[in-house]
Structure formats: structure tokens, C-alpha cells
Design a protein around this motif. Structure first.
Motif: not given
Length: 87
Positions: A10, A14, A18, A52-53, A55-56, A59-60, A63
Motif C-alpha cells: 500500500y 501510495w 502521489l 493527499l485525499l 492519492t489515498t 491507492s486504496a 491496492w
């Protein structure tokens, strides 16, 4: 996939996401004032919180797809078409 491997994968996803998301929607400041802390070419409004939000969330999702692929039998070296031959 163990929990430690999942966290490492993860984090790798991430960081990669990013650097893919950072330049999206960025407009450079053509004038910039070094005395005020700005510099010519630096982004006017980087909106790092939103990035950042995003990207999170991205990436979730990636993943989850990687986790599903690793845990499935579709990509397995123990069975299926990728299986190693028995000696």
C-alpha cells in the motif's frame, strides 16, 4: 498476503500515486515574488489536502485490485498455467 506485506505494498502504491497526482490541476505563478516566499514557476494554489485525499482513495482502489489478484488463483505459481513443474 500478510498484513505487513499489505502495508508495504500500500505504501509503495501510495507514493507512486502521489507523484502521479501532484501535477494535476497545477498552474505555475508566472511572476512570483521571492521576497514574499514565492518563486517564479511555483504553483499558485497547490491544494495539497485535496491531492493527499485523492492519492489515498486512488491507492486504496489500486491496492484492493492488487490484493484480489494476489489472493486469487488466476495468478498463482502453485496451481494453474504458471505452476512450476513437479520434479
Amino acid at each position: 498476503m500478510t498484513w505487513f506485506t499489505g502495508i508495504v505494498v500500500y505504501l509503495l502504491i501510495w507514493w507512486t500515486a502521489l507523484f502521479a497526482v501532484l501535477p494535476v490541476g497545477t498552474q505555475p505563478d508566472p511572476e512570483g515574488d521571492p521576497a514574499a516566499g514565492g518563486w517564479r514557476g511555483a504553483p499558485r494554489q497547490p491544494r495539497l489536502g485535496r491531492k493527499l485525499l485523492a492519492t489515498t482513495l486512488v491507492s486504496a482502489l489500486i491496492w484492493l485490485a492488487v490484493y484480489a489478484l494476489v489472493e486469487s488463483d488466476w495468478l498463482s505459481f502453485r496451481s494453474g498455467w504458471l505452476a512450476l513443474p513437479d520434479n
